[in-house]
Design a protein around this motif. Structure first.
Motif, mmCIF file in Angstrom:
data_model
loop_
_atom_site.group_PDB
_atom_site.id
_atom_site.type_symbol
_atom_site.label_atom_id
_atom_site.label_comp_id
_atom_site.label_asym_id
_atom_site.label_seq_id
_atom_site.Cartn_x
_atom_site.Cartn_y
_atom_site.Cartn_z
ATOM 1 N N ILE A 51 81.949 11.386 14.597
ATOM 2 C CA ILE A 51 82.202 12.603 13.831
ATOM 3 C C ILE A 51 81.215 12.611 12.668
ATOM 4 C CG2 ILE A 51 83.905 13.875 12.466
ATOM 5 C CD1 ILE A 51 84.665 13.664 15.444
ATOM 6 N N THR A 52 80.298 13.558 12.702
ATOM 7 C CA THR A 52 79.298 13.663 11.632
ATOM 8 C C THR A 52 79.080 15.142 11.315
ATOM 9 O OG1 THR A 52 77.306 13.942 13.002
ATOM 10 C CG2 THR A 52 78.062 11.668 12.634
ATOM 11 N N PRO A 53 78.540 15.415 10.128
ATOM 12 C CA PRO A 53 78.158 16.799 9.854
ATOM 13 C C PRO A 53 77.121 17.256 10.894
ATOM 14 C CG PRO A 53 78.090 15.484 7.838
ATOM 15 C CD PRO A 53 78.266 14.519 8.977
ATOM 16 N N PRO A 54 76.939 18.572 11.040
ATOM 17 C CA PRO A 54 75.963 19.076 12.023
ATOM 18 C C PRO A 54 74.595 18.439 11.782
ATOM 19 C CG PRO A 54 77.216 20.887 11.075
ATOM 20 C CD PRO A 54 77.607 19.660 10.304
ATOM 21 N N SER A 55 73.908 18.122 12.879
ATOM 22 C CA SER A 55 72.641 17.397 12.723
ATOM 23 C C SER A 55 71.671 17.801 13.822
ATOM 24 C CB SER A 55 72.907 15.892 12.815
ATOM 25 O OG SER A 55 73.353 15.548 14.110
ATOM 26 N N ASP A 56 70.416 17.413 13.639
ATOM 27 C CA ASP A 56 69.428 17.485 14.724
ATOM 28 C C ASP A 56 69.138 16.060 15.170
ATOM 29 O OD1 ASP A 56 69.202 20.246 14.713
ATOM 30 O OD2 ASP A 56 67.727 20.206 13.082
ATOM 31 N N ARG A 57 68.826 15.922 16.472
ATOM 32 C CA ARG A 57 68.610 14.582 17.042
ATOM 33 C C ARG A 57 67.152 14.361 17.374
ATOM 34 N NH1 ARG A 57 71.929 10.947 18.422
ATOM 35 N NH2 ARG A 57 74.064 11.320 17.755
ATOM 36 N N LEU A 58 66.677 13.162 17.065
ATOM 37 C CA LEU A 58 65.302 12.804 17.414
ATOM 38 C C LEU A 58 65.199 12.554 18.913
ATOM 39 C CD1 LEU A 58 64.389 10.260 14.583
ATOM 40 C CD2 LEU A 58 63.856 12.707 14.698
ATOM 41 N N ASP A 68 83.181 18.636 7.732
ATOM 42 C CA ASP A 68 84.315 19.506 7.445
ATOM 43 C C ASP A 68 85.260 19.552 8.638
ATOM 44 O OD1 ASP A 68 82.268 22.380 7.617
ATOM 45 O OD2 ASP A 68 83.851 21.878 9.059
ATOM 46 N N ALA A 69 86.511 19.874 8.336
ATOM 47 C CA ALA A 69 87.578 19.728 9.326
ATOM 48 C C ALA A 69 87.302 20.572 10.575
ATOM 49 C CB ALA A 69 88.917 20.105 8.694
ATOM 50 N N ALA A 70 86.750 21.775 10.367
ATOM 51 C CA ALA A 70 86.503 22.653 11.517
ATOM 52 C C ALA A 70 85.454 22.036 12.441
ATOM 53 C CB ALA A 70 86.046 24.027 11.035
ATOM 54 N N GLU A 71 84.456 21.374 11.862
ATOM 55 C CA GLU A 71 83.417 20.738 12.671
ATOM 56 C C GLU A 71 83.997 19.542 13.435
ATOM 57 O OE1 GLU A 71 80.632 21.554 13.667
ATOM 58 O OE2 GLU A 71 79.521 19.743 14.198
ATOM 59 N N ALA A 72 84.851 18.759 12.785
ATOM 60 C CA ALA A 72 85.485 17.623 13.480
ATOM 61 C C ALA A 72 86.307 18.139 14.660
ATOM 62 C CB ALA A 72 86.357 16.839 12.506
ATOM 63 N N ASP A 109 87.533 5.022 15.794
ATOM 64 C CA ASP A 109 86.892 6.295 15.526
ATOM 65 C C ASP A 109 86.300 6.239 14.126
ATOM 66 O OD1 ASP A 109 86.440 8.693 16.852
ATOM 67 O OD2 ASP A 109 87.904 9.750 15.644
ATOM 68 N N SER A 110 85.258 7.031 13.894
ATOM 69 C CA SER A 110 84.684 7.015 12.549
ATOM 70 C C SER A 110 85.639 7.649 11.538
ATOM 71 C CB SER A 110 83.310 7.692 12.536
ATOM 72 O OG SER A 110 83.331 8.884 13.275
ATOM 73 N N LEU A 111 86.478 8.590 11.962
ATOM 74 C CA LEU A 111 87.446 9.176 11.027
ATOM 75 C C LEU A 111 88.676 8.291 10.907
ATOM 76 C CD1 LEU A 111 87.718 13.021 11.755
ATOM 77 C CD2 LEU A 111 86.859 11.935 9.673
ATOM 78 N N PRO A 112 89.217 8.134 9.697
ATOM 79 C CA PRO A 112 90.477 7.405 9.564
ATOM 80 C C PRO A 112 91.641 8.189 10.193
ATOM 81 C CG PRO A 112 89.723 8.212 7.427
ATOM 82 C CD PRO A 112 88.666 8.577 8.420
ATOM 83 N N ALA A 113 92.747 7.478 10.384
ATOM 84 C CA ALA A 113 93.840 8.010 11.203
ATOM 85 C C ALA A 113 94.310 9.399 10.778
ATOM 86 C CB ALA A 113 95.002 7.027 11.193
ATOM 87 N N ALA A 114 94.575 9.603 9.487
ATOM 88 C CA ALA A 114 95.177 10.866 9.065
ATOM 89 C C ALA A 114 94.252 12.037 9.407
ATOM 90 C CB ALA A 114 95.470 10.832 7.572
ATOM 91 N N ASP A 115 92.949 11.843 9.168
ATOM 92 C CA ASP A 115 91.990 12.920 9.436
ATOM 93 C C ASP A 115 91.780 13.116 10.938
ATOM 94 O OD1 ASP A 115 90.528 13.191 6.487
ATOM 95 O OD2 ASP A 115 91.237 11.175 6.979
ATOM 96 N N ALA A 116 91.708 12.003 11.670
ATOM 97 C CA ALA A 116 91.531 12.104 13.119
ATOM 98 C C ALA A 116 92.723 12.820 13.738
ATOM 99 C CB ALA A 116 91.375 10.716 13.734
ATOM 100 N N SER A 117 93.908 12.486 13.264
ATOM 101 C CA SER A 117 95.118 13.099 13.792
ATOM 102 C C SER A 117 95.067 14.614 13.614
ATOM 103 C CB SER A 117 96.333 12.500 13.073
ATOM 104 O OG SER A 117 97.504 13.117 13.511
ATOM 105 N N LYS A 118 94.686 15.040 12.411
ATOM 106 C CA LYS A 118 94.584 16.494 12.154
ATOM 107 C C LYS A 118 93.563 17.135 13.089
ATOM 108 C CE LYS A 118 95.645 16.433 7.262
ATOM 109 N NZ LYS A 118 94.859 15.937 6.137
#
Ligand SMILES: [Zn+2]
Length: 539
Positions: free
Chosen positions: A91-98, A217-221, A245-254
């Motif tokens: 889970i990361t902010p929007p990005s471009d990949r090499l 941000d939550a919508a991106e996750a 997961d990279s997000l901790p439990a409370a955030d991942a759950s949401k």
């Protein structure tokens, strides 16, 4: 208790349904059930989210009523929905990949980055993957990255997930400075003046990944979870176990709740000491948000991988005299989390790659309690690649499981260099584990394509004598993965009473030539009796 209760419900549902009209029948299939008592059937009947009958097409067809939907598999192969027993969603902010080759040199990375920053807006994240060539180059540092990309946060991760290089803009994005204090289980690279040099290993890397995830941000996750689940269903995957997961439990759950995807998720907590989870006190069991999302179990990491020579070995790497890797966590810390698992219904999953790491884990389990009790707890060894023959009986004795990731078998040249012939001859056991009666499960821990993983499991390029048959591989990927999460009575087999999670495949997984395995896809994925992926080839 949950398992027993669910089993009672399943039996009750079955007797209530007996004699009732199925909602759906699947007929004319070559159906592999993953059940040793009846591995192959032609047809099955579904009512609600459960299988209510299996058998020959002629028998099952007779159960259909006027309201029953008939799925005519047309002779296609059908398997239980795959259960990816070890997966990660970044889970990361929007990005471009090499765009990079496998194991790029730092010059190749520099060239790709220079090209990328021409089109990526300043401030937007750029991500890429490297392997040994870059990581073993001392010039691969924050200062080097800053000189190329002063305006963009750059986040470069080893393809193994063990090793991270970031630049100053990335550190600023996650509000991390030179005063970062030491991270237990991690290595923070510093220059000779004590400033961060941008290189992070093990728990230091995971801490930074978590800080980056928390900047998403939550919508991106939610979008990332939803997209991942959709990609997985196209492969016939109906269950995903997230092992750190990279997000901790409370955030991942949401995020998982908001994604509202037809997917059975299991999230293992991954205590790092940021985002509300600490290593010193047992992270609380989060609320169980929906019947499809189970937030249970804890993941710990004891070592790295042989690619970067961070797998903790009893004897030195063959191509680096004196280097044995190291165990990330102290004996006291290992004893503590093993104790937590022994005294609770909170399953334990431990990444242990090298024989020294596996030995340390088994030893802590042996000291931590009685074998009869551990057998009920099913402690998981994630990977277990360098499980030397002397460790196998100890794993068996304590009722431990092995969750293996077959695409990791596909680097025989690197393994030969790191380990030499003698260790190559016993590394990455699969068949030996089955022969010893040790339960195995398959997770991808990399490319999610189960057919690619089955190809690797059944050819085993690193140690061919440890290859599984295709039936064994599918069983491990379905029933085995369900057992690894205490769900073997609910799912993983196409038998009466279990959830109707299945995939109709584009080709016969059990007979196509090896080279054609990887291209197989699900043409129809059924999840709890509902069609959740359909390419339109079945009418
Ligand atoms: Zn992993």
């Amino acid at each position: 208790m949950m398992t027993r209760f669910a089993a009672i419900l399943a039996v009750a549902a079955l007797s209530a349904c007996a004699g009732q009209t199925p909602d759906t029948v699947v007929i004319n299939g070559k159906i592999f059930t993953s059940s040793p008592s009846q591995p192959w059937v032609q047809a099955l009947a579904i009512r609600g989210d459960r299988i209510i009958a299996v058998g020959d097409t002629s028998v099952i067809s007779r159960l259909a009523g006027s309201s029953t939907r008939t799925i005519d598999a047309g002779g296609r192969t059908v398997v239980p929905g795959f259960n990816d027993a070890h997966q990660h969603i970044a889970i990361t902010p929007p990005s471009d990949r090499l765009e990079l080759p496998f194991d790029p040199t730092i010059d190749q990375i520099a060239a790709a980055l220079r090209e990328q920053i021409k089109t990526t807006a300043p401030g937007r994240l750029i991500q890429g993957e490297f392997a040994d060539a870059a990581w073993s180059n001392a010039a691969f540092t924050r200062a080097w990255l800053d000189a190329i990309a002063p305006e963009h946060p750059v986040w470069l991760i080893a393809f193994t997930g063990h090793g991270l290089l970031v630049n100053s803009r990335a550190l600023a994005l996650i509000e991390t400075g030179d005063n970062l204090s030491e991270v237990e289980g991690g290595v923070i690279g510093r220059d000779n003046r004590g400033r961060l040099n941008g290189r992070f290993e093990e728990y230091a890397e995971y801490l930074l990944n978590r800080r980056l995830a928390l900047k998403t941000d939550a919508a991106e996750a939610t979008r990332l979870y939803r997209q991942f689940a959709a990609d997985a269903r196209a492969f016939g995957i109906t269950s995903i176990q997230l092992l750190g997961d990279s997000l901790p439990a409370a955030d991942a759950s949401k995020g998982l709740v908001a994604a509202d995807a037809p997917m059975r998720w299991r999230y293992f907590r991954f205590p790092i000491g940021v985002g509300g989870e600490t290593m010193d006190s047992r992270p609380p069991l989060p609320p169980q948000p929906t019947p499809l999302i189970e937030m249970k179990g804890m993941k710990w990491i004891l070592d790295g991988t042989p690619i970067e020579r961070l797998g903790a070995m009893r004897a030195a790497y063959s191509d680096a005299p004196g280097q044995k890797g190291h165990i990330d966590l102290s004996p006291a810390r290992i004893e503590q989390f093993v104790g937590w698992a022994y005294g609770s219904e909170d399953p334990l999953a431990v990444h242990a790659f090298g024989d020294a790491a596996i030995d340390a884990y088994i030893s802590a389990v042996e000291r931590g309690g009685r074998a009869e009790v551990w057998k009920l707890k099913r402690p998981r060894i994630e990977h277990g690649d360098m499980m030397s023959p002397d460790l196998i009986p100890r794993v068996k004795a304590m009722g431990m499981l092995v969750i293996q990731n077959p695409t990791h078998f596909t680097f025989p040249e690197i393994f030969l260099a790191r380990y030499g012939k003698e260790r190559l001859a016993w590394m990455q056991p699969m068949k030996s584990l089955l022969d010893a009666g040790i339960p195995i499960a398959i997770g991808s821990d990399g490319p999610m394509n189960p057919f690619l993983n089955i190809m690797a499991a059944t050819t085993h390029p690193a140690n061919p004598k440890e290859a599984l048959t295709r039936e064994q591989a599918v069983t491990a990927y379905t029933a085995g993965s369900a057992f690894a999460e205490f769900k073997e009575r609910e799912k993983g087999q196409l038998v009466v009473g279990q959830l109707a999670d299945l995939a109709v495949l584009s080709a016969d997984l059990f007979s196509v030539p090896v080279a054609e395995l990887e291209a197989i896809r699900s043409v129809m994925t059924v999840f709890g009796g509902r069609i959740v992926h359909d390419t339109g080839v079945i009418h």
